[in-house]
Design a protein around this motif. Structure first.
Motif, PDB file in Angstrom:
ATOM      1  N   THR A  79      67.084  59.713  26.979  1.00 29.29           N
ATOM      2  CA  THR A  79      66.973  59.669  28.436  1.00 29.29           C
ATOM      3  C   THR A  79      65.823  60.581  28.842  1.00 29.29           C
ATOM      4  OG1 THR A  79      69.328  59.239  28.758  1.00 29.29           O
ATOM      5  CG2 THR A  79      68.104  60.103  30.635  1.00 29.29           C
ATOM      6  N   ILE A  80      64.787  60.007  29.440  1.00 27.24           N
ATOM      7  CA  ILE A  80      63.593  60.767  29.808  1.00 27.24           C
ATOM      8  C   ILE A  80      63.558  60.907  31.318  1.00 27.24           C
ATOM      9  CG2 ILE A  80      61.073  60.739  29.808  1.00 27.24           C
ATOM     10  CD1 ILE A  80      61.192  59.274  27.150  1.00 27.24           C
ATOM     11  N   VAL A  81      63.475  62.148  31.792  1.00 24.94           N
ATOM     12  CA  VAL A  81      63.534  62.442  33.226  1.00 24.94           C
ATOM     13  C   VAL A  81      62.282  63.196  33.649  1.00 24.94           C
ATOM     14  CG1 VAL A  81      64.841  63.573  35.067  1.00 24.94           C
ATOM     15  CG2 VAL A  81      66.062  62.565  33.124  1.00 24.94           C
ATOM     16  N   PHE A  82      61.620  62.702  34.674  1.00 23.99           N
ATOM     17  CA  PHE A  82      60.505  63.389  35.322  1.00 23.99           C
ATOM     18  C   PHE A  82      61.029  63.964  36.639  1.00 23.99           C
ATOM     19  CE2 PHE A  82      58.718  60.046  32.697  1.00 23.99           C
ATOM     20  CZ  PHE A  82      57.709  60.706  32.010  1.00 23.99           C
ATOM     21  N   SER A  83      60.948  65.274  36.798  1.00 26.48           N
ATOM     22  CA  SER A  83      61.637  65.946  37.907  1.00 26.48           C
ATOM     23  C   SER A  83      60.835  66.026  39.201  1.00 26.48           C
ATOM     24  CB  SER A  83      62.035  67.368  37.477  1.00 26.48           C
ATOM     25  OG  SER A  83      62.889  67.326  36.350  1.00 26.48           O
ATOM     26  N   GLU A  84      59.520  65.903  39.136  1.00 22.22           N
ATOM     27  CA  GLU A  84      58.687  66.110  40.322  1.00 22.22           C
ATOM     28  C   GLU A  84      57.744  64.920  40.522  1.00 22.22           C
ATOM     29  OE1 GLU A  84      58.888  68.623  42.523  1.00 22.22           O
ATOM     30  OE2 GLU A  84      60.605  69.409  41.433  1.00 22.22           O
ATOM     31  N   ALA A  85      58.313  63.747  40.703  1.00 26.44           N
ATOM     32  CA  ALA A  85      57.507  62.534  40.880  1.00 26.44           C
ATOM     33  C   ALA A  85      57.296  62.245  42.359  1.00 26.44           C
ATOM     34  CB  ALA A  85      58.181  61.344  40.210  1.00 26.44           C
ATOM     35  N   ASN A  86      56.136  61.719  42.693  1.00 26.02           N
ATOM     36  CA  ASN A  86      55.850  61.236  44.044  1.00 26.02           C
ATOM     37  C   ASN A  86      56.219  59.758  44.144  1.00 26.02           C
ATOM     38  OD1 ASN A  86      54.604  63.614  45.268  1.00 26.02           O
ATOM     39  ND2 ASN A  86      52.960  63.301  43.776  1.00 26.02           N
ATOM     40  N   PRO A  87      56.489  59.254  45.349  1.00 29.07           N
ATOM     41  CA  PRO A  87      56.849  57.838  45.465  1.00 29.07           C
ATOM     42  C   PRO A  87      55.730  56.884  45.041  1.00 29.07           C
ATOM     43  CG  PRO A  87      56.563  58.833  47.632  1.00 29.07           C
ATOM     44  CD  PRO A  87      56.579  59.942  46.640  1.00 29.07           C
ATOM     45  N   GLY A  88      54.490  57.346  45.016  1.00 30.99           N
ATOM     46  CA  GLY A  88      53.392  56.503  44.568  1.00 30.99           C
ATOM     47  C   GLY A  88      53.107  56.606  43.087  1.00 30.99           C
ATOM     48  N   PHE A  89      54.079  57.044  42.295  1.00 28.96           N
ATOM     49  CA  PHE A  89      53.873  57.279  40.873  1.00 28.96           C
ATOM     50  C   PHE A  89      53.595  55.975  40.117  1.00 28.96           C
ATOM     51  CE2 PHE A  89      58.313  56.093  41.081  1.00 28.96           C
ATOM     52  CZ  PHE A  89      58.489  55.316  39.943  1.00 28.96           C
ATOM     53  N   GLU A  90      52.974  56.138  38.957  1.00 29.11           N
ATOM     54  CA  GLU A  90      52.829  55.066  37.980  1.00 29.11           C
ATOM     55  C   GLU A  90      53.240  55.621  36.626  1.00 29.11           C
ATOM     56  OE1 GLU A  90      48.928  53.410  37.991  1.00 29.11           O
ATOM     57  OE2 GLU A  90      49.314  52.153  39.741  1.00 29.11           O
ATOM     58  N   MET A  91      54.250  55.038  36.032  1.00 31.15           N
ATOM     59  CA  MET A  91      54.765  55.502  34.750  1.00 31.15           C
ATOM     60  C   MET A  91      54.324  54.526  33.660  1.00 31.15           C
ATOM     61  SD  MET A  91      58.657  56.433  33.578  1.00 31.15           S
ATOM     62  CE  MET A  91      59.110  54.740  33.286  1.00 31.15           C
ATOM     63  N   ARG A  92      53.671  55.041  32.658  1.00 29.91           N
ATOM     64  CA  ARG A  92      53.169  54.219  31.558  1.00 29.91           C
ATOM     65  C   ARG A  92      54.053  54.422  30.329  1.00 29.91           C
ATOM     66  NH1 ARG A  92      48.505  51.517  29.873  1.00 29.91           N
ATOM     67  NH2 ARG A  92      47.981  51.720  27.655  1.00 29.91           N
ATOM     68  N   VAL A  93      54.492  53.331  29.749  1.00 31.09           N
ATOM     69  CA  VAL A  93      55.298  53.349  28.524  1.00 31.09           C
ATOM     70  C   VAL A  93      54.464  52.728  27.416  1.00 31.09           C
ATOM     71  CG1 VAL A  93      57.448  52.638  27.421  1.00 31.09           C
ATOM     72  CG2 VAL A  93      57.417  53.136  29.876  1.00 31.09           C
ATOM     73  N   GLU A  94      54.267  53.469  26.338  1.00 34.16           N
ATOM     74  CA  GLU A  94      53.472  52.995  25.208  1.00 34.16           C
ATOM     75  C   GLU A  94      54.327  52.970  23.953  1.00 34.16           C
ATOM     76  OE1 GLU A  94      49.054  54.610  26.558  1.00 34.16           O
ATOM     77  OE2 GLU A  94      50.229  55.751  25.094  1.00 34.16           O
ATOM     78  N   LEU A  95      54.270  51.865  23.220  1.00 38.74           N
ATOM     79  CA  LEU A  95      54.991  51.708  21.962  1.00 38.74           C
ATOM     80  C   LEU A  95      53.990  51.818  20.817  1.00 38.74           C
ATOM     81  CD1 LEU A  95      57.605  50.996  20.376  1.00 38.74           C
ATOM     82  CD2 LEU A  95      56.924  48.590  20.586  1.00 38.74           C
ATOM     83  N   TYR A  96      54.193  52.812  19.953  1.00 39.00           N
ATOM     84  CA  TYR A  96      53.312  53.024  18.810  1.00 39.00           C
ATOM     85  C   TYR A  96      54.013  52.599  17.526  1.00 39.00           C
ATOM     86  CZ  TYR A  96      50.029  55.638  21.695  1.00 39.00           C
ATOM     87  OH  TYR A  96      49.116  55.983  22.655  1.00 39.00           O
ATOM     88  N   SER A  97      53.222  52.049  16.606  1.00 43.85           N
ATOM     89  CA  SER A  97      53.772  51.549  15.348  1.00 43.85           C
ATOM     90  C   SER A  97      52.873  51.947  14.195  1.00 43.85           C
ATOM     91  CB  SER A  97      53.919  50.024  15.407  1.00 43.85           C
ATOM     92  OG  SER A  97      54.368  49.504  14.161  1.00 43.85           O
ATOM     93  N   CYS A  98      53.498  52.158  13.032  1.00 46.83           N
ATOM     94  CA  CYS A  98      52.766  52.519  11.824  1.00 46.83           C
ATOM     95  C   CYS A  98      53.466  51.873  10.636  1.00 46.83           C
ATOM     96  CB  CYS A  98      52.715  54.035  11.664  1.00 46.83           C
ATOM     97  SG  CYS A  98      52.010  54.592  10.091  1.00 46.83           S
ATOM     98  N   CYS A  99      52.705  51.199   9.803  1.00 48.38           N
ATOM     99  CA  CYS A  99      53.285  50.595   8.602  1.00 48.38           C
ATOM    100  C   CYS A  99      53.747  51.709   7.668  1.00 48.38           C
ATOM    101  CB  CYS A  99      52.264  49.705   7.910  1.00 48.38           C
ATOM    102  SG  CYS A  99      52.869  48.920   6.408  1.00 48.38           S
ATOM    103  N   SER A 100      54.999  51.662   7.259  1.00 54.18           N
ATOM    104  CA  SER A 100      55.576  52.743   6.448  1.00 54.18           C
ATOM    105  C   SER A 100      55.718  52.359   4.981  1.00 54.18           C
ATOM    106  CB  SER A 100      56.960  53.118   6.999  1.00 54.18           C
ATOM    107  OG  SER A 100      57.847  52.014   6.875  1.00 54.18           O
ATOM    108  N   GLU A 101      55.039  51.302   4.550  1.00 52.25           N
ATOM    109  CA  GLU A 101      55.222  50.831   3.179  1.00 52.25           C
ATOM    110  C   GLU A 101      54.220  51.421   2.206  1.00 52.25           C
ATOM    111  OE1 GLU A 101      54.941  46.661   3.579  1.00 52.25           O
ATOM    112  OE2 GLU A 101      56.757  46.474   4.788  1.00 52.25           O
ATOM    113  N   ASP A 102      53.141  52.031   2.703  1.00 57.46           N
ATOM    114  CA  ASP A 102      52.143  52.612   1.812  1.00 57.46           C
ATOM    115  C   ASP A 102      52.557  54.006   1.391  1.00 57.46           C
ATOM    116  OD1 ASP A 102      50.636  50.332   2.142  1.00 57.46           O
ATOM    117  OD2 ASP A 102      49.573  51.154   3.891  1.00 57.46           O
ATOM    118  N   ASP A 103      51.831  54.536   0.407  1.00 58.01           N
ATOM    119  CA  ASP A 103      52.071  55.895  -0.050  1.00 58.01           C
ATOM    120  C   ASP A 103      51.341  56.854   0.889  1.00 58.01           C
ATOM    121  OD1 ASP A 103      52.632  58.198  -1.354  1.00 58.01           O
ATOM    122  OD2 ASP A 103      51.275  57.839  -3.037  1.00 58.01           O
ATOM    123  N   TYR A 104      52.127  57.699   1.597  1.00 53.96           N
ATOM    124  CA  TYR A 104      51.533  58.593   2.579  1.00 53.96           C
ATOM    125  C   TYR A 104      51.594  60.045   2.121  1.00 53.96           C
ATOM    126  CZ  TYR A 104      51.381  54.702   5.784  1.00 53.96           C
ATOM    127  OH  TYR A 104      51.103  53.503   6.376  1.00 53.96           O
TER     128      TYR A 104
END
Length: 491
Positions: free
Chosen positions: A179-204
């Motif tokens: 649960t992600i909460v932003f406490s001091e947002a204005n009514p004109g806010f824009e919230m960006r959600v980004e999904l990041y991915s990484c292949c986990s099959e290689d030797d890291y």
């Protein structure tokens, strides 16, 4: 060696000049005004730079796949926060300049000093459905493609990250319980959600792989040639994973060896998307099936997106009032009024508010309410406040008065500000939406495998760790401890 140095200098020129200015303290002094807000954001930038340095060194030392994935996630998060803070500083600088220009302009018209209240904005129960092929999901055919994914959620200069989840074809949805909460947002806010991915099959084994390769090649090339090659492969003082300088140059994230996260999908949400329910929102997908980090997304995400304006949760105005309850001239009742949310609560005494006693009666205050100042009372010479509401097609008016003209003016101003806040926050002021604050993290037992009923009836011959949520495990705790230790040692 010559080519490597050339490449390094070119990368430094492109990616780290601004960051070197931050390190030298010139960013704040020469570019931005020296205000308390600038100083606070500068401290945040310095903190994230130290954390990113620690993540770079930790990533170079990681020998296990899950450690490297967590360290790379921290590195991506820190870099995104740094850029967000820089953008916020630039925005503040531009706003300060525009404010000065407006004040100095002789032909500038009157400015509206009324600003809407801020509020809490929360996103929770984030679910991203997957669209596997029938042969992959039901028949379990083809290569088992596994990726590590997490989300970054940004609103203004604040950025939060979710837990990392390992995803393969046994999952029908990518689930984030944060649960992600932003406490001091204005009514004109824009919230960006980004999904990041990484292949986990290689030797890291990010720190050991280049050295192992250099060692093998040096032994086959001979002592002299091998020594030169090994020195070229070792991180130098200008490398983000090197230890050879007091102020190493901060190269962009892609130059750091180890696993790389890529932006898989994103969306931007605003006030119009807020509803007090579980809703579906469109995603913009990046990449394609040829990318190693690719996952078959439907192109949508589901979440609960709610807001609580401060005018709905905090007292807007309070004080002593007289309310006329009947038609008789003497039918005035003394009350202690509290304006909050969609009501004017009227208590017998002020002490009842602190004791959480039920109010004597309540007057509705919403977008349909009409408030006006009546003619002055001939005896007290104080204007009355008339509040009118519709109840079942009939208009009901309550008349209020205060002890002085100044108090009446303050109440009227509070009402106007309250109506302005409601008009800006729109549907968020119809009713108080529920926001469940995130609870402190606790060690959790191993999460059972997420999958369909089909897989529960016919278990696959795959490792039991598929689909596990990497949350508060030993690896995450170790990484947080190492980063914290590095941060403390940096002073």
């Amino acid at each position: 060696m010559f080519c490597r140095n050339q490449t390094t200098r070119a990368t430094v020129a492109r990616g780290s000049a601004l960051e070197m200015e931050i390190r030298r303290g010139k960013f704040r002094k020469s570019v931005f005004l020296d205000t308390s807000q600038d100083s606070d954001i500068q401290k945040k930038i310095d903190h994230e730079i130290r954390m990113r340095d620690g993540a770079c060194k930790l990533l170079a030392a990681c020998s296990q796949k899950d450690q490297a994935l967590e360290a790379s996630k921290s590195l991506q998060t820190c870099s995104t926060r740094i850029m967000a803070y820089m953008t916020e500083l630039q925005r503040m600088k531009e706003a300060q300049i525009m404010q000065k220009v407006t004040r100095r302009s002789s032909d500038a018209g009157p400015m509206d000093d009324r600003h809407p209240c801020k509020g809490k904005v929360a996103i929770s129960d984030l679910r991203i459905p997957l669209m596997w092929k029938d042969t992959e999901y039901f028949k379990n055919k083809g290569e088992l493609h596994r990726c590590a994914v997490f989300c970054l959620v940004q609103l203004g200069g604040e950025i939060f990250d979710t837990d990392m989840v390992i995803v393969d074809r046994t999952l029908t949805d990518i689930c984030f319980d944060n649960t992600i909460v932003f406490s001091e947002a204005n009514p004109g806010f824009e919230m960006r959600v980004e999904l990041y991915s990484c292949c986990s099959e290689d030797d890291y084994s990010a720190g050991s792989t280049p050295r192992k390769l250099a060692s093998k090649l040096s032994s086959s090339l001979g002592r002299s040639a091998g020594k030169k090659f090994r020195s070229a492969m070792e991180p130098g003082p200008c490398s983000p994973v090197g230890n050879g300088g007091a102020t190493p140059l901060l190269l962009p994230v892609p130059s750091v060896p180890g696993p790389k996260y890529h932006l898989l999908a994103h969306t931007t949400m605003s006030l119009s998307h807020i509803q007090d329910s579980f809703r579906t929102h469109d995603l913009t997908i990046s990449g394609n099936e040829e990318c190693s980090y690719w996952l078959p997304l439907y192109g949508s995400m589901c979440c609960r997106f709610a807001a609580q304006p401060h005018c709905m949760t905090r007292q807007v105005m309070s004080g002593c009032l007289k309310v006329k309850l009947g038609g008789e001239p003497q039918s005035w009742t003394k009350v202690y009024g509290v304006l909050k949310g969609t009501s004017l609560f009227c208590y017998h005494r002020q002490e009842d508010v602190e004791a959480n006693v039920e109010p004597a009666f309540t007057i509705a205050i919403n977008k349909e309410t009409r408030i006006r100042a009546s003619e002055k009372d001939p005896q007290s010479k104080v204007q009355n406040i008339c509040i009118s509401n519709q109840y079942g097609g009939e208009e009901v008016t309550h008349t209020l008065t205060s002890d002085s003209r100044e108090d009446t003016h303050r109440w009227m101003e509070a009402f106007w500000q309250h109506f302005y806040d409601m008009s800006q926050w729109k549907q968020c002021c119809d009713d108080l939406m529920k926001i469940e604050l995130p609870s402190p993290r606790k060690p959790t037992p191993v999460t059972p495998k997420q999958g369909s009923l089909y897989h529960e009836m016919a278990p696959l011959a795959t490792p039991s760790s598929e689909g596990l949520l990497l949350q508060d495990n030993a690896v995450s705790a170790e990484i947080r401890a190492l980063l914290s230790s590095y941060y403390n040692d940096s002073y």
